[in-house]
Design a protein around this motif. Structure first.
Motif, PDB file in Angstrom:
ATOM      1  N   GLY A  79      73.247  29.134  39.752  1.00 31.59           N
ATOM      2  CA  GLY A  79      72.903  28.287  40.892  1.00 31.59           C
ATOM      3  C   GLY A  79      72.911  26.811  40.556  1.00 31.59           C
ATOM      4  O   GLY A  79      73.292  25.969  41.386  1.00 31.59           O
ATOM      5  N   PHE A  80      72.532  26.487  39.331  1.00 33.80           N
ATOM      6  CA  PHE A  80      72.509  25.091  38.865  1.00 33.80           C
ATOM      7  C   PHE A  80      73.896  24.461  39.004  1.00 33.80           C
ATOM      8  O   PHE A  80      74.069  23.391  39.585  1.00 33.80           O
ATOM      9  N   GLY A  81      74.899  25.138  38.466  1.00 34.13           N
ATOM     10  CA  GLY A  81      76.257  24.595  38.538  1.00 34.13           C
ATOM     11  C   GLY A  81      76.792  24.558  39.964  1.00 34.13           C
ATOM     12  O   GLY A  81      77.479  23.613  40.357  1.00 34.13           O
ATOM     13  N   VAL A  82      76.471  25.604  40.732  1.00 37.75           N
ATOM     14  CA  VAL A  82      76.924  25.630  42.129  1.00 37.75           C
ATOM     15  C   VAL A  82      76.333  24.442  42.892  1.00 37.75           C
ATOM     16  O   VAL A  82      77.022  23.767  43.664  1.00 37.75           O
ATOM     17  N   ARG A  93      70.506  30.734  45.495  1.00 39.67           N
ATOM     18  CA  ARG A  93      70.110  30.062  46.733  1.00 39.67           C
ATOM     19  C   ARG A  93      68.927  29.121  46.483  1.00 39.67           C
ATOM     20  O   ARG A  93      68.877  28.011  47.032  1.00 39.67           O
ATOM     21  N   SER A  94      68.027  29.543  45.614  1.00 35.49           N
ATOM     22  CA  SER A  94      66.863  28.710  45.327  1.00 35.49           C
ATOM     23  C   SER A  94      67.277  27.405  44.640  1.00 35.49           C
ATOM     24  O   SER A  94      66.808  26.322  44.994  1.00 35.49           O
ATOM     25  N   ALA A 127      72.104  17.512  53.386  1.00 37.18           N
ATOM     26  CA  ALA A 127      73.308  17.238  54.183  1.00 37.18           C
ATOM     27  C   ALA A 127      74.552  17.856  53.556  1.00 37.18           C
ATOM     28  O   ALA A 127      75.499  18.205  54.253  1.00 37.18           O
ATOM     29  N   ALA A 128      74.564  17.977  52.221  1.00 38.73           N
ATOM     30  CA  ALA A 128      75.735  18.526  51.545  1.00 38.73           C
ATOM     31  C   ALA A 128      75.741  20.049  51.548  1.00 38.73           C
ATOM     32  O   ALA A 128      76.783  20.675  51.493  1.00 38.73           O
ATOM     33  N   ARG A 129      74.545  20.653  51.593  1.00 40.38           N
ATOM     34  CA  ARG A 129      74.462  22.115  51.422  1.00 40.38           C
ATOM     35  C   ARG A 129      74.265  22.876  52.723  1.00 40.38           C
ATOM     36  O   ARG A 129      74.470  24.087  52.771  1.00 40.38           O
ATOM     37  N   GLU A 130      73.883  22.182  53.810  1.00 35.31           N
ATOM     38  CA  GLU A 130      73.306  22.945  54.921  1.00 35.31           C
ATOM     39  C   GLU A 130      74.294  23.873  55.615  1.00 35.31           C
ATOM     40  O   GLU A 130      73.888  24.844  56.216  1.00 35.31           O
ATOM     41  N   ARG A 131      75.593  23.601  55.498  1.00 35.53           N
ATOM     42  CA  ARG A 131      76.522  24.505  56.159  1.00 35.53           C
ATOM     43  C   ARG A 131      77.377  25.313  55.187  1.00 35.53           C
ATOM     44  O   ARG A 131      78.377  25.901  55.580  1.00 35.53           O
TER      45      ARG A 131
END
Lengths: 392, 392
Positions: free
Chosen positions: B313-316, B346-347, B356-360
């Motif tokens: 998740g860190f890299g994603v 996801r966490s 703003a970058a992740r919400e969609r």
């Protein structure tokens, strides 16, 4: 699904290609246009006549060449007549300029941005600038539209910067305010500060001819304008390029975004001033003092520059592995940090980036200086004109 | 500089658009082609006749529709007649397939890749596969070219993977070997495994219609196929997408590339097996055992999956800040890790990526399964045909 264009679209594309050529390269002979655009002489003549008829270019004989034979006519962009308004909303200042076709800054206004002023609240101030600038516009001049560079950060009343997202919320109110002021409705295009500066350097600066570019821009945060295969990376919702919030140091310093160890905190003024044992509230001015002291041999300043420069190189190396760019440009206050710590940046690049990804990357500082934001914002505005020159 | 196309180019673009449509969507009525491609009925009729004349499509009346009126003819790609060869050089196996226009795998050969075998040395083995596959090709079939997916890693004699860069060095010798085998010279296009899988999922899988996609592919290392604004990110020298070598843990585990704390080491089989207290030499099989044990409640396996999933998740999250993608796809052995550790991924995304970058962004697993590499490699080959259908 890509479909072939009609005859009318072909003509529009050719008109745009010719106008873009003189917009970027300046006055150009018909002979050069013929060879550069791959069109025959009569087509170039017809296109030039159309553009001249619309008042976008002029044609004239060149200065004495000393060579025999009839000289090729020179096509010039109508830089003093055709113009855009360009705006830049930065963390600590707002700027407005009238920019002529060809990229010349014809007139300019600058003011401080008050602390706590949201980017959207800067719109009336920009409209006021336009009112002033508009006094000196010739009667026959042609306004083609506006572009605005928006920094994603604002300075709070307590002086600290805060992340906001207003780029998309600027275009509509600014467009309305300008329509009222100028009595004519033209498109207003908004872009992030990093994107806009990248566009400017790509069109007229150090990245001309480079199709894979990362422009790192530091104002209060670190943003990137990224060009991939000749086109701007904007992302799904226009939020790409937030490289300042890549985490480089797990459990590092707290960042204003709520995360920890973000790249922009590790290469920021606060980190540099703390490492140098100086007052971190002096911000940009203090940062420049440390860089200056390091250049004059101050050991603690040198150590601080090395430490922060190492983190600068760390993030650059990660981006080089991901993008395999041809060029990385250090803009805003990163310019000074990079120049002071180029050895650390290069060292990190060599130890962390894969040889195949890094071997042809060039590290550069911007060529256009402070005007890049305004020149890039004007490019956003001119893009509309260049896409369809006779529609305006 | 973009110049308008000639009449001949317009026709070529339209032929390509029609052929691409049936290649991607399968049999399509003339009525649908007319509305989807924005061309009039007589143009669609003429284009279809040209493509049918070249043996690339057939036309026939549809099955009984039950509606009144003359039914619209249906245009079908000649999937059993028009084909490409598709190859995949992976860390532990090599594969070859004959793939028909429309993306159907018509025939397939798979073998182990011997340890120590360089990707370039796989060429004779692929040529041998082609010799076998070619026996069952109908006499009137049309070979249009080949595509090959190349993993940037090879397995050493000691069983450990090593980074190599051979993608560009594959196309020429493979092209020569195939020309000898088939008696006809056609282009061979090579791509990285991540890029090719991304292309396949974008054309026919879970990312259809998404223009900003990150496909994470784990074989021995972690590669990404990245699509920005609908186009593949390849970088200046074709070396983009090496996300596995972003350093996420300064001073972390040593990586085969010479750096430390690379993302692919922190989310690798070795890291997972060590964290679970198991024998790290069991590699992929061992990794799957740990994931399975975690799903059945084994506490130490669960802790290991959480730890490694956290790094995933860190890299994603970092990539989401940089690219603002619409979709991230977890391919290769990352599929299993992601499914086991989706909560950790996801966490991290929620705590590290900007809202703003992740919400969609949508997190997905591949839809095409093991065949993605071959389907994507075939797409590389068909791209030539679709660019100019009547030249082949």
């Amino acid at each position: 699904m890509r479909i072939g264009p009609s005859q009318e679209e072909v003509r529009r594309q050719n008109l745009g290609a010719l106008l873009r050529y003189v917009h970027i390269h300046g006055p150009t002979s018909r002979a050069e246009l013929t060879s550069e655009l791959g069109l025959n002489r009569s087509t170039i003549g017809a296109l030039t006549a159309d553009l001249a008829g619309a008042g976008l270019v002029t044609e004239a004989a060149p200065r004495e060449t000393g060579r025999a034979g009839r000289p090729s006519l020179v096509v010039r962009p109508e830089s003093s007549r055709v113009y855009a308004y360009a705006f830049s909303i930065e963390v600590d200042q707002i700027r407005a300029a009238r920019v002529g076709l060809g990229g010349q800054v014809l007139d300019l206004r600058v003011d401080e941005r008050p602390h706590g002023l949201a980017a959207t609240d800067a719109v009336p101030l920009l409209a006021e600038f336009v009112k002033e600038l508009h006094h000196s516009v010739p009667d026959d001049a042609l306004y083609v539209g506006s572009g605005v560079s928006v920094c994603r950060m604002m300075r709070r009343d307590d002086g600290l910067p805060r992340l906001t997202f207003t780029t998309e919320q600027i275009a509509a109110p600014l467009s309305a305010a300008l329509a009222t002021e100028l009595g004519v409705e033209r498109p207003v295009v908004a872009g992030n500060a990093g994107d806009v500066a990248a566009l400017a350097e790509h069109a007229r600066g150090t990245a001309v001819g480079c199709d894979n570019v990362i422009y790192l821009h530091r104002d209060a945060g670190v943003d990137a304008g990224i060009i991939v295969g000749g086109r701007r990376l904007s992302g799904h919702a226009g939020q790409g390029g937030q490289v300042g919030h890549m985490v480089v140091q797990p459990n590092g310093r707290p960042c204003s975004c709520g995360s920890r160890g973000c790249w922009e905190t590790e290469i920021g003024e606060y980190a540099l001033l703390k490492a140098a044992g100086r007052d971190p509230s002096t911000r940009t001015a203090g940062m420049l003092t440390v860089v200056d002291a390091a250049s004059r041999g101050d050991a603690s300043a040198q150590a601080a520059v090395r430490q922060v420069g190492d983190w600068l190189g760390f993030g650059v190396a990660n981006l080089v592995n991901v993008f395999n760019p041809e060029m990385v440009i250090f803009g805003g206050t990163l310019r000074e940090l990079y120049l002071a710590a180029a050895a650390q940046v290069r060292s990190r690049l060599n130890s962390m980036a894969l040889p195949a990804a890094r071997e042809r990357v060039r590290l550069r500082t911007p060529q256009l200086g402070e005007d890049a934001a305004l020149i890039g914002a004007a490019e956003l505005a001119f893009e509309q004109l260049l896409a369809d020159p006779l529609s305006t």
